[in-house]
Design an enzyme around this catalytic site. Structure first.
Site, PDB file in Angstrom:
ATOM      1  N   CYS A   2       0.904  -1.242  -0.037  1.00 45.13           N
ATOM      2  CA  CYS A   2       0.096   0.135  -0.041  1.00 45.13           C
ATOM      3  C   CYS A   2       0.799   1.101   0.049  1.00 45.13           C
ATOM      4  CB  CYS A   2      -0.779   0.114   1.244  1.00 45.13           C
ATOM      5  SG  CYS A   2      -2.094  -1.491   1.470  1.00 45.13           S
ATOM      6  N   ARG A  27       1.354   1.608  -5.846  1.00 50.65           N
ATOM      7  CA  ARG A  27       1.444   0.638  -4.938  1.00 50.65           C
ATOM      8  C   ARG A  27       0.303   0.059  -4.442  1.00 50.65           C
ATOM      9  NH1 ARG A  27       6.379   1.421  -2.255  1.00 50.65           N
ATOM     10  NH2 ARG A  27       5.805   0.408  -0.353  1.00 50.65           N
ATOM     11  N   TRP A  75      -3.705  -2.045  -1.277  1.00 51.16           N
ATOM     12  CA  TRP A  75      -3.811  -3.152  -2.287  1.00 51.16           C
ATOM     13  C   TRP A  75      -4.394  -4.222  -0.896  1.00 51.16           C
ATOM     14  CZ3 TRP A  75      -1.679  -7.948  -1.592  1.00 51.16           C
ATOM     15  CH2 TRP A  75      -1.537  -8.721  -2.688  1.00 51.16           C
ATOM     16  N   ASN A 101       0.756  -0.053   6.120  1.00 56.38           N
ATOM     17  CA  ASN A 101       1.102  -0.778   5.096  1.00 56.38           C
ATOM     18  C   ASN A 101       1.741  -2.216   5.612  1.00 56.38           C
ATOM     19  OD1 ASN A 101       2.062  -1.727   2.663  1.00 56.38           O
ATOM     20  ND2 ASN A 101       4.099  -0.544   2.709  1.00 56.38           N
ATOM     21  N   GLY A 102       1.609  -3.143   5.444  1.00 58.08           N
ATOM     22  CA  GLY A 102       2.061  -4.449   5.793  1.00 58.08           C
ATOM     23  C   GLY A 102       1.041  -5.524   6.304  1.00 58.08           C
ATOM     24  N   GLU A 493       9.961 -14.030 -19.510  1.00 63.55           N
ATOM     25  CA  GLU A 493       9.672 -12.515 -19.104  1.00 63.55           C
ATOM     26  C   GLU A 493       8.572 -11.938 -20.159  1.00 63.55           C
ATOM     27  OE1 GLU A 493       9.759  -8.734 -17.454  1.00 63.55           O
ATOM     28  OE2 GLU A 493      10.016 -10.715 -16.846  1.00 63.55           O
ATOM     29  N   LYS A 497       5.070 -10.564 -18.871  1.00 63.78           N
ATOM     30  CA  LYS A 497       4.511  -9.208 -19.128  1.00 63.78           C
ATOM     31  C   LYS A 497       3.016  -9.255 -19.906  1.00 63.78           C
ATOM     32  CE  LYS A 497       6.553  -7.200 -17.455  1.00 63.78           C
ATOM     33  NZ  LYS A 497       7.616  -7.896 -16.737  1.00 63.78           N
ATOM     34  N   GLU A 500       0.546 -10.016 -16.995  1.00 67.93           N
ATOM     35  CA  GLU A 500       0.520  -9.091 -16.161  1.00 67.93           C
ATOM     36  C   GLU A 500      -0.763  -7.949 -16.485  1.00 67.93           C
ATOM     37  OE1 GLU A 500       4.512  -8.598 -13.356  1.00 67.93           O
ATOM     38  OE2 GLU A 500       4.492  -7.904 -15.447  1.00 67.93           O
ATOM     39  N   HIS A 516       7.727 -32.207 -25.288  1.00 66.68           N
ATOM     40  CA  HIS A 516       7.584 -33.157 -24.229  1.00 66.68           C
ATOM     41  C   HIS A 516       6.248 -32.785 -23.463  1.00 66.68           C
ATOM     42  CE1 HIS A 516      11.676 -34.820 -24.852  1.00 66.68           C
ATOM     43  NE2 HIS A 516      12.207 -33.596 -24.917  1.00 66.68           N
ATOM     44  N   LYS A 615       3.071  -2.540  -7.324  1.00 66.69           N
ATOM     45  CA  LYS A 615       4.352  -2.429  -7.766  1.00 66.69           C
ATOM     46  C   LYS A 615       5.420  -3.065  -6.640  1.00 66.69           C
ATOM     47  CE  LYS A 615       7.863  -0.950 -10.391  1.00 66.69           C
ATOM     48  NZ  LYS A 615       7.690  -1.710 -11.643  1.00 66.69           N
TER      49      LYS A 615
END
Length: 620
Positions: A2, A27, A75, A101-102, A493, A497, A500, A516, A615
């Site tokens: 947050c 955030r 968040w 935040n936490g 990656e 992307k 996300e 396979h 983020k």
């Protein structure tokens, strides 16, 4: 994860808080809120579900002339995104307001005890137990003292936080004490901005750019007492300390869009400059090596290392995989890449010839921090590759490498990834030159890196071409990304992307592994993105491509500009400049970033603030 912002001074608090929350929205953006102290001696709280713009539409309900306030963008961890769970939280007497935040791991036990004492909770959050504890302890202080000082308020915060297990960045307002903000942290970042007749506090220095040029990084177990004129910091156990004041060298334009539609696109196009900044002053042509001043480890210790562990999460984990190839190839040191979230709970065999590098953009990633602490606890040299000066991981590591990539606001990392790969490339040269890498090889590798910014600039010229490809495949529901050797992490990656920011299912695989099992997924509606620039394994990747083609799968190829063969095999080709294998992963990642961006935009997604993400991942 947050975002927190606080202000005490002479300006209107609402304006300062909203500006800070806009900058911190990356955030978390499930809900937001502010609490300001009014002239009538009350706390006015405004909350809204969704983005900061929703809060702006209702914030006029609180007085605009208030000079003291705190704000939060959330968040969600405990409880869904609704107004009841949004911060700030107040106690039932409305005498205390907090932003947090936490994660409080023992909140349930504290909640049960407080409910047994008659306290009634209004939300589903873990945070509300903190405000309940603060209310309880402030009542106790008032019962024993006629007048409370700021130090007494700090003591109340210390008493409450002493009962918490978990992490917190915490800012507190007290209704009856309108001239002070109290802040405390453990594991979640807080930065104090020092001004003239005003002080600020935020989760990230980016929120303070343009407001002050002096900052203080609050450390774990420290409590800050802020008034408009003063800043006092004490440690929960050791008492008052003299903080180090750092210069905030950040241009406010660095955290603006500067004409781009989105931060992600801006940061993709910033990569030539950010990679150049990562390399600045670190390449020594005369000695054919890379130079690091902050590793805090001697050449003798580096030469003794017989094993390196790279630990990270998400995009940083992919850069670690690229680093594994580089270090093993150039320095001939065995490298293991570990998910930080797993390493922190494992008990791998370690010895005094092992080095650990924790890789993180924010320097606050909870899992990576915990893994670093676990390695340090076992006596292993723990170094960091990090983008944020003053971050927790930067402070707690034994040494490390700053990326100097500049602020990265878009939730999906782009320029930090290329800079991490570049930093690892230089580390590979540094380690190689004190071991087996020859002078001539070192000079060639340095020459490759020196041309990297120019090659990235050329790769960016494919932007319009990539958008055309994106238009063709924007409605696909599954993508496969395929590459080999150091471009297998590039495939991972690229898939990440796309997942996300466009919410399309995508998976990355080593190209040869398709046969396979995953080849069963191939059909005419599932595009396969092949990363196959020229190189020694090119023919092998072409063979894998032919296997997909034979089964009717659409093929998008990221290929060398000089590859005349690929156009006859792939349905669509995105060209990148011809470069040596050493820097291919950094160049090949560019069109994959652009592809994800354009597909997301075409699908109407919010590329800078994708759903469910934030983020800086400061929770486990």
């Amino acid at each position: 994860m947050c975002g927190i912002v606080g202000y005490i001074g002479f300006q209107g608090a609402n304006d300062v808080l909203l500006d800070g929350l806009h900058r911190l929205e990356y955030r978390g953006y499930d809900s937001s809120g502010t609490a300001v102290l009014t002239d009538e001696g009350s706390i006015c709280v405004t909350k809204a579900v969704g983005r900061i713009r929703e809060l702006e539409s209702v914030i006029d309900n609180c007085p605009s002339d208030s000079k003291v306030g705190i704000g939060h963008t959330r968040w969600a961890t405990h409880g869904p995104a609704n107004e009841a769970n949004a911060h700030p939280h107040c106690d039932t007497k409305s005498q205390v307001a907090i932003c947090h935040n936490g994660v409080i791991e023992n909140y349930y036990q504290i909640k049960e005890a407080l409910q047994a004492d008659g306290y009634e909770f209004k939300s589903e959050t873990d945070t509300e137990v903190i405000v309940a504890l603060l209310s309880k302890f402030i009542d106790q202080e008032k019962a024993t003292k006629e007048t409370l000082t700021n130090a007494d308020l700090a003591s109340v915060v210390k008493q409450a936080t002493a009962q918490l297990h978990g992490t917190y960045g915490l800012v507190v307002l007290f209704k009856d004490f309108p001239n002070v903000i109290i802040a405390s942290r453990l594991g979640s970042p807080l930065v104090i901005g020092v001004g003239k007749n005003e002080n600020f506090i935020a989760s990230d220095a980016s929120a303070l750019a343009g407001k002050t040029d002096k900052i203080v990084y609050l450390a774990d177990h420290q409590v800050a007492i802020l008034t408009s004129e003063t800043m006092e910091i004490t440690h929960r156990e050791t008492g008052r300390i003299n903080p180090s004041i750092h210069a905030l060298d950040m241009d406010p334009t660095e955290v603006g869009l500067n004409g781009f539609d989105h931060f992600m696109l801006k940061e993709i196009f910033e990569q030539p400059a950010s990679v150049r900044n990562t390399m600045r002053g670190r390449l020594n042509e005369e000695e054919a090596t890379a130079v690091y001043g902050g590793l805090n480890i001697s050449t003798q210790q580096l030469r003794k290392a017989k094993r390196i562990i790279l630990t990270a999460c998400g995009t940083s984990w992919h850069s670690a995989l690229v680093g594994e190839h580089m270090i093993e190839e150039i320095a001939r040191i065995p490298v293991e890449v570990e998910y930080a979230s797993e390493l922190r709970y494992r008990n791998p065999p370690l010895d005094d010839e092992t080095l650990v590098f924790a890789i993180t953009q924010s320097g606050e990633t909870a899992d990576t921090l915990a893994a670093l602490r676990e390695m340090k606890r076992k006596g292993i040299p723990a170094l960091a590759i990090c983008n944020v000066v003053g971050s927790t991981i930067a402070q707690e590591s034994d040494g490390g490498i700053y990326l100097h990539a500049g602020p990265e606001i878009g939730v999906a990392s782009t320029k930090a990834y290329s800079c991490q790969c570049t930093a690892l490339a230089m580390l590979a040269i540094h380690l190689g030159r004190i071991r087996h890498c020859s002078y001539d090889r070192g000079r060639q590798l340095i020459a490759d890196l020196q041309c990297l910014p120019e090659r990235i600039e050329k790769a960016l010229e494919a932007n319009d071409e990539v958008r055309t490809v994106a238009e063709k495949y924007q409605h696909a529901t599954n993508f496969l990304y395929l590459g080999r050797q150091a471009n297998f992490p590039t495939a991972l990656e690229g898939a990440l992307k796309l997942k996300e920011i466009s919410y399309i299912h995508a998976e990355g695989y080593p190209a040869a592994e398709m046969k396979h099992g995953p080849i069963a997924l191939v059909d005419d509606k599932t595009p396969s993105v092949f990363v196959l620039p020229n190189g020694y394994i090119y023919e092998k990747v072409i063979a894998n491509l032919e296997e997909i083609k034979a089964r009717g799968g659409p093929i998008i190829a990221v290929a060398d500009e000089n590859d005349d063969r690929i156009a006859s095999l792939a349905d669509d080709v995105i060209r990148i400049p011809s470069v040596n294998d050493f820097i291919q992963p950094m160049v090949a990642a560019i069109p994959l970033q652009l592809l994800a961006y354009h597909i997301a935009v075409l699908r109407g997604c919010d590329v800078d603030k994708p759903r469910n993400l934030a983020k800086s991942v400061t929770v486990e």
